[in-house]
Enzyme design. Structure first.
Site, PDB file in Angstrom:
ATOM      1  N   PRO A  81      72.267  37.249  47.748  1.00  0.00           N
ATOM      2  CA  PRO A  81      72.908  35.955  47.512  1.00  0.00           C
ATOM      3  C   PRO A  81      72.122  34.816  48.166  1.00  0.00           C
ATOM      4  O   PRO A  81      71.579  34.967  49.262  1.00  0.00           O
ATOM      5  CB  PRO A  81      74.281  36.118  48.177  1.00  0.00           C
ATOM      6  CG  PRO A  81      74.514  37.589  48.228  1.00  0.00           C
ATOM      7  CD  PRO A  81      73.161  38.210  48.407  1.00  0.00           C
ATOM      8  N   GLU A  82      72.058  33.689  47.476  1.00  0.00           N
ATOM      9  CA  GLU A  82      71.395  32.523  48.051  1.00  0.00           C
ATOM     10  C   GLU A  82      72.392  31.745  48.905  1.00  0.00           C
ATOM     11  O   GLU A  82      73.591  32.031  48.934  1.00  0.00           O
ATOM     12  CB  GLU A  82      70.779  31.680  46.941  1.00  0.00           C
ATOM     13  CG  GLU A  82      69.834  32.517  46.081  1.00  0.00           C
ATOM     14  CD  GLU A  82      68.697  31.760  45.443  1.00  0.00           C
ATOM     15  OE1 GLU A  82      68.404  30.618  45.851  1.00  0.00           O
ATOM     16  OE2 GLU A  82      68.074  32.320  44.523  1.00  0.00           O
ATOM     17  N   LYS A 127      71.569  32.114  54.941  1.00  0.00           N
ATOM     18  CA  LYS A 127      72.206  33.301  54.379  1.00  0.00           C
ATOM     19  C   LYS A 127      73.019  34.065  55.414  1.00  0.00           C
ATOM     20  O   LYS A 127      73.419  35.210  55.172  1.00  0.00           O
ATOM     21  CB  LYS A 127      71.135  34.200  53.764  1.00  0.00           C
ATOM     22  CG  LYS A 127      70.360  33.505  52.636  1.00  0.00           C
ATOM     23  CD  LYS A 127      69.272  34.385  52.065  1.00  0.00           C
ATOM     24  CE  LYS A 127      68.504  33.641  50.972  1.00  0.00           C
ATOM     25  NZ  LYS A 127      67.449  34.464  50.344  1.00  0.00           N
ATOM     26  N   ARG A 166      57.985  39.449  45.693  1.00  0.00           N
ATOM     27  CA  ARG A 166      59.068  38.858  44.901  1.00  0.00           C
ATOM     28  C   ARG A 166      58.484  38.273  43.622  1.00  0.00           C
ATOM     29  O   ARG A 166      57.353  37.781  43.610  1.00  0.00           O
ATOM     30  CB  ARG A 166      59.787  37.756  45.694  1.00  0.00           C
ATOM     31  CG  ARG A 166      60.472  38.211  46.952  1.00  0.00           C
ATOM     32  CD  ARG A 166      61.597  39.193  46.702  1.00  0.00           C
ATOM     33  NE  ARG A 166      62.637  38.654  45.845  1.00  0.00           N
ATOM     34  CZ  ARG A 166      63.667  37.936  46.316  1.00  0.00           C
ATOM     35  NH1 ARG A 166      63.767  37.679  47.617  1.00  0.00           N
ATOM     36  NH2 ARG A 166      64.595  37.494  45.494  1.00  0.00           N
TER      37      ARG A 166
END
Length: 286
Positions: free
Chosen positions: A2-3, A52, A258
Site C-alpha cells: 500500500p502507498e 507507510k 521494481r
C-alpha cells in the site's frame, strides 16, 4: 505494498472507530498476545501515519507500530465482532466496531523514543502538515541516483510508491533515469506539489487518479481503465499502450527490482533543452 495515502486512511479509520475510548485488544494468532494483554482495556489516544508506517497511541502504555509490508491488511467491521477468521495478528474491539490486522511485516508495541527513531529514519511525508520538502531536496540535489529511485527511497520521501513515482514524473515531464542532482529546484518543487495534491486526493477518494481533466475517459472518448489497482493513470502498468498525451508507446523496465513505466516522448532523457544545448556545444566545438 500500500502507498502512503492508504495508511493515512487507515489511521483516520482507527481514530474514528476507537479514538478516545477504551478498547478490547487480543491476538487470535498469538504472535502479539503479550502486547495485546497490555493494551486490553486501555484508551486509544492517537492514530497517525508517517509514510507507510502506522502508529496507534495508547497513552503511557506506548504505541502500536504497524507496517503492512506486501501482505498486510486491515479489515473494519461493525460490532459485535464475529469469531476471527484466518491469522489475525491484532484485533481491536470497541463500541464503534472492530478492526482485524492480518499479515503485517511489523506489529510491535514501542515507546515514544522508539517511535521517534522510526520517524527519524524516514523522509518528509507529503501528507503531513509538518513535512519539510527542503530536507528531501537536500538529498535529491546532491544524488547521482536516478530520480525514479530516489522517489522510492522512503528515507528521501516517505509515502510514495511505484504508482505515484511513475505518475508524478510523467506529469512533470521528467525522465525517470535523470540523476537527482540534474534536477532544477523548480522541477523538484513541481514534483513535491504534485505529490501533495495527488496523495491528498487519494486520501479523499481511496484510489489513485492522476490524469488531468482533458485526459479522462469522458474527455477523450476512450474506455475507462480496467485494473486491480483502479484509478485513471498515464503510464503505470500501461506498457505497450499509447500515451494519452503524445500517442507514443509507454515503456517499461526494471529499476531497483521494481517495474518502472514512462513515456520517452513526454519524458525525454536528457530533457529537450539539455539535448539542444549539447548539440550547439558540439557544433561550436566542431
Amino acid at each position: 505494498m500500500p502507498e502512503g495515502h492508504t495508511v493515512h486512511r487507515l489511521a483516520a479509520a482507527y481514530g474514528r472507530t476507537f479514538g478516545g475510548r477504551p478498547v478490547r485488544a487480543l491476538s487470535p494468532q498469538g504472535k502479539f498476545a503479550a502486547s495485546a494483554a497490555l493494551l486490553d482495556g486501555q484508551r486509544m489516544t492517537a492514530a497517525e501515519a508517517h509514510g507507510k508506517h502506522l502508529f496507534l497511541g495508547f497513552g503511557a502504555v506506548g504505541w502500536v507500530h504497524v507496517h503492512l509490508g506486501l501482505y498486510g491488511k486491515v479489515a473494519f467491521g461493525d460490532g459485535p465482532a464475529p469469531p476471527p477468521v484466518g491469522q489475525v495478528r491484532l484485533r481491536l474491539v470497541g463500541p464503534g466496531g472492530h478492526a482485524d490486522l492480518r499479515g503485517p511485516a511489523t506489529c510491535a508495541l514501542v515507546g515514544e523514543a522508539e517511535k521517534e527513531a522510526v520517524r527519524d529514519r524516514l523522509g518528509p511525508d507529503p501528507l503531513r502538515e509538518d513535512a519539510d520538502p527542503e530536507r528531501a531536496w537536500r538529498r535529491v540535489s546532491t544524488a547521482r541516483s536516478p530520480i525514479a529511485a530516489l522517489l522510492m527511497d522512503q528515507s528521501v520521501v516517505a509515502g510514495p510508491g511505484n504508482i505515484y513515482r511513475a505518475e508524478v514524473l510523467f506529469r512533470r515531464g521528467i525522465g525517470p533515469y535523470r540523476p537527482g542532482r540534474d534536477l532544477s529546484r523548480a522541477e523538484w518543487d513541481g514534483i513535491w506539489a504534485d505529490l501533495v495534491a495527488l496523495m491528498r486526493e487519494g486520501v479523499r477518494t481511496g484510489r489513485i487518479d492522476t490524469v488531468r481533466p482533458e485526459h479522462t475517459p469522458e474527455a477523450m472518448g476512450r474506455p475507462p481503465r480496467r485494473d486491480d489497482h483502479g484509478g485513471e493513470v498515464y503510464v503505470y502498468r500501461r506498457a505497450g499502450a499509447d500515451c494519452h498525451v503524445c500517442g507514443g508507446e509507454v515503456r517499461a523496465a526494471e529499476l531497483a527490482a521494481r517495474n518502472l513505466f514512462w513515456c520517452q516522448g513526454c519524458q525525454p532523457h536528457p530533457p529537450a533543452p539539455a539535448r539542444a544545448h549539447a548539440v550547439r556545444a558540439a557544433r561550436a566545438a566542431g
